[in-house]
Design a protein around this motif. Structure first.
Motif, PDB file in Angstrom:
ATOM      1  N   GLU A   1      12.182 -11.257  10.217  1.00 47.72           N
ATOM      2  CA  GLU A   1      12.264 -10.111  11.146  1.00 47.72           C
ATOM      3  C   GLU A   1      12.224 -10.559  12.614  1.00 47.72           C
ATOM      4  O   GLU A   1      11.297 -11.257  13.029  1.00 47.72           O
ATOM      5  CB  GLU A   1      11.104  -9.144  10.852  1.00 47.72           C
TER       6      GLU A   1
ATOM      7  N   ARG B   1       0.356   6.852   8.653  1.00 48.80           N
ATOM      8  CA  ARG B   1       0.361   5.937   9.810  1.00 48.80           C
ATOM      9  C   ARG B   1      -0.348   4.620   9.438  1.00 48.80           C
ATOM     10  O   ARG B   1       0.072   3.546   9.859  1.00 48.80           O
ATOM     11  CB  ARG B   1      -0.323   6.625  11.013  1.00 48.80           C
TER      12      ARG B   1
ATOM     13  N   THR C   1       1.886   1.926   7.951  1.00 50.37           N
ATOM     14  CA  THR C   1       2.768   1.242   8.913  1.00 50.37           C
ATOM     15  C   THR C   1       1.968   0.332   9.829  1.00 50.37           C
ATOM     16  O   THR C   1       2.411  -0.766  10.172  1.00 50.37           O
ATOM     17  CB  THR C   1       3.542   2.295   9.752  1.00 50.37           C
TER      18      THR C   1
ATOM     19  N   LYS D   1       1.211  -2.663   7.948  1.00 46.28           N
ATOM     20  CA  LYS D   1       2.419  -3.498   7.855  1.00 46.28           C
ATOM     21  C   LYS D   1       2.508  -4.360   9.123  1.00 46.28           C
ATOM     22  O   LYS D   1       2.865  -5.534   9.073  1.00 46.28           O
ATOM     23  CB  LYS D   1       3.649  -2.607   7.696  1.00 46.28           C
ATOM     24  N   GLY D   2       2.153  -3.762  10.268  1.00 47.62           N
ATOM     25  CA  GLY D   2       2.171  -4.503  11.529  1.00 47.62           C
ATOM     26  C   GLY D   2       1.150  -5.642  11.527  1.00 47.62           C
ATOM     27  O   GLY D   2       1.412  -6.716  12.070  1.00 47.62           O
TER      28      GLY D   2
ATOM     29  N   ASN E   1       2.562  -8.324   9.451  1.00 50.50           N
ATOM     30  CA  ASN E   1       3.625  -9.048  10.158  1.00 50.50           C
ATOM     31  C   ASN E   1       3.091 -10.364  10.728  1.00 50.50           C
ATOM     32  O   ASN E   1       3.834 -11.326  10.878  1.00 50.50           O
ATOM     33  CB  ASN E   1       4.148  -8.213  11.338  1.00 50.50           C
TER      34      ASN E   1
ATOM     35  N   LEU F   1       3.993   0.618  21.082  1.00 48.93           N
ATOM     36  CA  LEU F   1       4.243   1.973  20.579  1.00 48.93           C
ATOM     37  C   LEU F   1       3.688   3.044  21.505  1.00 48.93           C
ATOM     38  O   LEU F   1       4.268   4.122  21.630  1.00 48.93           O
ATOM     39  CB  LEU F   1       3.621   2.147  19.185  1.00 48.93           C
TER      40      LEU F   1
HETATM   41  C1  MEV Z   1       7.361  -3.205  12.545  1.00 51.51           C
HETATM   42  O1  MEV Z   1       7.684  -4.389  11.846  1.00 51.51           O
HETATM   43  C2  MEV Z   1       5.867  -3.065  12.645  1.00 51.51           C
HETATM   44  C3  MEV Z   1       5.362  -1.781  13.331  1.00 51.51           C
HETATM   45  O2  MEV Z   1       5.920  -0.660  12.688  1.00 51.51           O
HETATM   46  C4  MEV Z   1       3.860  -1.786  13.231  1.00 51.51           C
HETATM   47  C5  MEV Z   1       3.195  -0.512  13.697  1.00 51.51           C
HETATM   48  O3  MEV Z   1       3.816   0.559  13.613  1.00 51.51           O
HETATM   49  O4  MEV Z   1       2.037  -0.597  14.114  1.00 51.51           O
HETATM   50  C6  MEV Z   1       5.807  -1.733  14.763  1.00 51.51           C
END
Ligand code: MEV
Length: 445
Positions: free
Chosen positions: A93, A264, A267, A270-271, A274, A374
């Protein structure tokens, strides 16, 4: 002594980080050699395209047909527990490495990252689907617990015991079944030292199975380690000093959202991942196990929540990550795969716990970078700025041409909401021809 070494290293790294992201690959590699992160042999290996022995692939998995190559990059600027790190990340990514490095630079200048590990033991489970008499079962195991531990340590975990680990405890859990009967679960707790410990834990549980059956007259259904390792939890704490109060408030609000809303939280987590998964891949660790453990731990209150939390403390912003990250730095892929070995060397990793702490720190920093983007400029701008930068360099723009090409690409993006390498190549060609016009577009924003 330790601090002096880190101090000297930090000074050296800081000097060599200057302009790092603008370098080409050859120059980057040279800098990494100067930093002591890579050897000349490593550079030779990387320049040869990281050739992999196909026979080795056969040792890892079944039905092998080849290797899957993935980009390997380095995140810069990280200082974790005073020690500077170059972080190898294998990931597909765009933006993750740039965002991690940018956040780490902010922290290097205005904050700090501290880490800790609570507990030493991983968990194995022995399930008895239905027990006739749970209380009798429990008391029998409690009476023979020490003996079972001693036997397992002698017959299966002797190697671990020699290295300072081994089985430390046995616990009994009761689960009420939907049919009203009793299920018993034996938890085996063992310190795997620098191994991830899945194999040895499964061996220990399977070794204990007949012993438990003979002792209790009950029947074991299955044995397997658990990835919800709440007996060994890694914590990272990030403190950012003198943060703009408006920004700090936005980050706190963003964090609250991920504490209160599972949509939320997924996600946000997921961050965090990352920052963690790319290190796990680069070091040959089992990222599925870590992901499973982190998600399960995120739901430990009964509701799935963010695994990180950000709060204002006066003029400071403080973030905490806490979850199991059980890793190995000995055995298996970590020591056979040349890139895994190189990645561990690059970070100067001395133990599985150190690698776990680094992962927690990078995950939390990545999370901070994401919430910051964000709650301020938004994700598209951040992603696209970097994307445009990469496209400009990818098209072959020279130093003086870069800002002009980037500006034109930003205009195209604004107008069309799309941008591609073709745009960058066309813009550059037209710039060199003395004219700049729009070109066709590909990637949708
Ligand atoms: C994208 O790879 C990761 C995000 O969506 C993490 C987040 O929303 O905190 C930007």
């Amino acid at each position: 002594m330790e601090t002096k070494v880190n101090e000297k290293m930090r000074e050296k790294f800081n000097e060599l980080y200057v302009g790092f992201s603008k370098l080409n690959r050859e120059e980057r590699l040279r800098r990494l050699v100067k930093m002591g992160a890579l050897s000349v042999d490593d550079v030779g290996f990387l320049n040869a395209g990281s050739p992999m022995d196909i026979d080795l692939a056969e040792k890892f998995i079944e039905n092998v047909i080849g290797y899957f190559p993935m980009s390997l990059g380095v995140a810069t600027n990280f200082v974790i527990d005073q020690k500077p790190y170059i972080i190898p990340m294998a990931v597909e990514e765009t933006s993750i490495i740039a965002a991690a490095s940018k956040t780490a630079k902010w922290l290097r200048e205005k904050g700090q990252i501290e880490t800790e590990i609570f507990g030493t033991d991983i968990l194995g489970q022995i399930q008895l689907a239905v027990v006739k008499d749970f209380l009798a079962f429990k008391s029998k195991i409690q009476v023979y617990k020490e003996q079972l531990i001693i036997q397992a340590n002698k017959d299966v975990a002797a190697g671990l015991v020699r290295r300072g680990g081994g089985v430390n405890d046995i616990e009994i859990r009761h689960i009420k079944r939907p049919d009203g009967k009793d299920m018993a679960v034996v938890h085996v707790l063992a310190n795997p030292c620098d191994a991830m410990g899945a194999n040895i834990m499964n061996q220990i549980c399977e070794y204990l199975k007949p012993k438990i059956e003979n002792l209790t007259g009950e029947v074991v259904t299955m044995c397997i380690l658990s990835n919800l390792v709440d007996s060994k939890v890694t914590r990272a704490k990030i403190t950012v000093n003198q943060v703009d109060p408006e920004l700090a408030e936005k980050i706190e609000e963003g964090s609250l959202f991920s504490q209160l809303d599972p949509y939320r939280a997924a996600t946000s987590n997921k961050g965090v991942l990352n920052g963690i998964d790319p290190i796990l891949i680069a070091t040959g660790n089992d990222w599925r196990a870590v992901e499973a453990g982190i998600h399960a731990y995120a739901a430990k209150s009964g509701m799935y929540k963010s695994i990180s939390k950000w709060k204002r403390e006066g003029s400071r912003l403080v973030g905490i990550f806490e979850a199991p990250i059980v890793l190995g730095v000995v055995g298996g892929v970590t020591q056979l795969h040349p890139i895994a070995k190189m990645s561990l060397r690059m970070m100067g990793i001395e133990s599985a716990n150190e690698l776990s702490r680094v992962c927690a720190a990078v995950g939390l920093a990545t999370n901070l970078g994401a919430i910051r983007a964000l709650t301020t400029v938004g994700i598209i701008e951040g992603h696209m700025k970097l994307h445009i930068q990469n496209l400009t360099l990818g098209a072959g723009a020279k130093e003086k041409e870069i800002p002009i090409v980037q500006k034109k690409l930003e205009e195209i993006l604004l107008m069309t909401k799309r941008i591609s390498l073709h745009n960058a190549i066309d813009v550059l060609r037209e710039l060199r021809d003395g004219q700049v016009t729009n070109a066709h577009q590909e990637t949708q924003v």
